[in-house]
Motif scaffolding. Structure first.
Motif, short mmCIF file in Angstrom:
data_model
loop_
_atom_site.label_atom_id
_atom_site.label_comp_id
_atom_site.label_asym_id
_atom_site.label_seq_id
_atom_site.Cartn_x
_atom_site.Cartn_y
_atom_site.Cartn_z
N PRO A 1 0.84 -1.21 0.00
CA PRO A 1 0.00 0.00 0.00
C PRO A 1 0.87 1.25 0.00
N LYS A 2 0.46 2.26 -0.77
CA LYS A 2 1.26 3.47 -0.92
C LYS A 2 0.75 4.64 -0.08
N SER A 3 -0.29 4.40 0.71
CA SER A 3 -0.81 5.44 1.59
C SER A 3 -1.44 4.80 2.81
N LEU A 4 -1.55 5.60 3.86
CA LEU A 4 -2.18 5.10 5.07
C LEU A 4 -3.66 4.80 4.83
N ASP A 5 -4.30 5.63 4.01
CA ASP A 5 -5.70 5.39 3.65
C ASP A 5 -5.88 4.02 3.00
N GLU A 6 -4.98 3.71 2.07
CA GLU A 6 -5.06 2.42 1.36
C GLU A 6 -4.86 1.27 2.34
N TYR A 7 -3.90 1.43 3.24
CA TYR A 7 -3.64 0.39 4.24
C TYR A 7 -4.86 0.17 5.12
N ILE A 8 -5.45 1.26 5.62
CA ILE A 8 -6.61 1.17 6.51
C ILE A 8 -7.79 0.51 5.78
N LEU B 1 0.63 13.17 7.60
CA LEU B 1 0.01 12.11 6.80
C LEU B 1 -1.35 12.60 6.32
N LYS B 2 -1.65 12.36 5.05
CA LYS B 2 -2.93 12.77 4.51
C LYS B 2 -3.93 11.63 4.61
N LEU B 3 -5.08 11.92 5.20
CA LEU B 3 -6.18 10.99 5.24
C LEU B 3 -7.26 11.51 4.30
N ILE B 4 -8.35 10.79 4.20
CA ILE B 4 -9.40 11.17 3.24
C ILE B 4 -9.90 12.59 3.48
N ASN B 5 -10.20 12.89 4.73
CA ASN B 5 -10.82 14.18 5.03
C ASN B 5 -9.93 15.15 5.79
N SER B 6 -8.70 14.78 6.09
CA SER B 6 -7.87 15.67 6.90
C SER B 6 -6.39 15.33 6.76
N SER C 1 -4.41 6.67 17.01
CA SER C 1 -4.27 7.29 18.34
C SER C 1 -3.75 8.70 18.14
N ILE C 2 -4.63 9.70 18.30
CA ILE C 2 -4.28 11.09 18.05
C ILE C 2 -4.42 11.89 19.34
N ASN C 3 -3.41 12.66 19.69
CA ASN C 3 -3.45 13.43 20.94
C ASN C 3 -4.21 14.74 20.74
N LYS C 4 -4.29 15.55 21.80
CA LYS C 4 -5.06 16.79 21.76
C LYS C 4 -4.49 17.82 20.78
N SER C 5 -3.23 17.66 20.42
CA SER C 5 -2.60 18.59 19.48
C SER C 5 -2.75 18.12 18.04
N ASN C 6 -3.65 17.14 17.82
CA ASN C 6 -3.90 16.56 16.50
C ASN C 6 -2.65 15.91 15.92
N GLN C 7 -1.86 15.30 16.79
CA GLN C 7 -0.65 14.60 16.35
C GLN C 7 -0.84 13.10 16.50
#
Length: 288
Positions: free
Chosen positions: A179-186, A252-257, A199-205
């Motif tokens: 897979p070439k992206s995290l979206d594809e892997y998920i 990392l780019k996801l579908i919506n963010s 797992s994303i912290n309060k700083s969106n990390q």
């Protein structure tokens, strides 16, 4: 035994919660304090805290939890000993502190509140206090012959061995498709009935991944060391042709963010990427 800790500003409300008689609260620790109510204890805290009014979160809150099995066999004296040794391990012998045991639920646990300002007016450093609380509780468990957190974790992982193997098998199958992206892997993991949770912290990390399969939810590192967040992202990054640690992504780019990687995660990815490049080079040199 598990320990949790944080710095707080709501002193009286927290102590009142600890002293809640509906939770069958019992005082198991009282250090440099004379009061008999949450209000009196809070006032005594404030006298010391007035020596340093720049510190806003001036109270330390801890929860120390023996295992359910251990908790059933601990008497009042045993719980006093746990609280006293925990305070010692946290280097808070020169601070006001009060501790309560709650037995309203099956899981006996101790709430401890300590003044962050010492009797000398010094501010207690709360760097990594959560991790330090875990270590302190583990040390106390070791001293008193109680079940340690690593033993609990090992037992849990053994019970979930089949689930771990199943998730690892699905991960290996998906990664073979490169897979070439995290979206594809998920997406591919989901197609195989494994849900990937970021797992994303309060700083969106992004700090890592969890995997859910047949009602079981595990951290990537609990499934297998190769499934830690940094190792997975390093592998996906290489699938895009990146070959050097400086190519390690910061976001990392996801579908919506777009999700930013924590500094710790980014550094680990760079190291894992470098290791994978070296390994592939060695394998190529050996004719694999």
């Amino acid at each position: 035994m598990i320990g949790k800790g944080q710095s707080i500003s709501r002193t009286q409300a927290s102590i009142a919660y600890g002293w809640n008689q509906e939770k069958e609260a019992e005082v198991v620790l009282k250090q440099y304090l004379a009061g008999d109510t949450p209000e009196e204890i809070t006032d005594e805290f404030k006298i010391i805290q007035s020596q340093n009014d720049r510190c806003i979160k001036n109270t330390l809150s801890f929860v120390v939890s023996p295992t359910i099995k251990d908790g059933k066999n601990l008497n009042h004296q045993d719980l006093e000993m746990i609280a006293q040794r925990f305070i010692k391990e946290m280097d808070l012998k020169n601070h006001q502190a009060i501790g309560f045991v709650h037995k309203d639920k099956e899981h006996t646990h101790i709430h401890i509140y300590a003044n962050r300002i010492s009797l000398k007016g010094e501010v207690y450093k709360d760097n990594f206090i959560g991790k330090r609380s875990q270590i302190a509780a583990d040390n106390v468990a070791k001293q008193l012959g109680l079940t340690r957190v690593r033993e609990v974790q090992h037992e849990k992982l053994q019970e979930l061995k089949w689930h771990r193997l199943a998730i690892k098998h699905v991960n290996n199958t998906v990664m073979e498709t490169r897979p070439k992206s995290l979206d594809e892997y998920i997406k591919n993991m989901k197609a195989c009935n494994v849900k990937v949770i970021l797992s994303i912290n309060k700083s969106n990390q992004l700090q890592g991944f969890r995997f859910e399969y047949q009602g079981v939810n595990l951290k990537g590192s609990e499934v297998d060391r190769s499934m830690s967040g940094s190792k997975l992202i390093a592998s996906i990054t290489q699938n895009n042709g990146y070959q050097k640690s400086r190519d390690a992504p910061k976001t990392l780019k996801l579908i919506n963010s777009t999700v930013q990687l924590s500094t710790n995660m980014a550094n680990k990815i760079a190291k894992d990427l470098a290791k994978q490049v070296i390994k592939r080079g060695l394998d190529a040199g050996m004719g694999y």
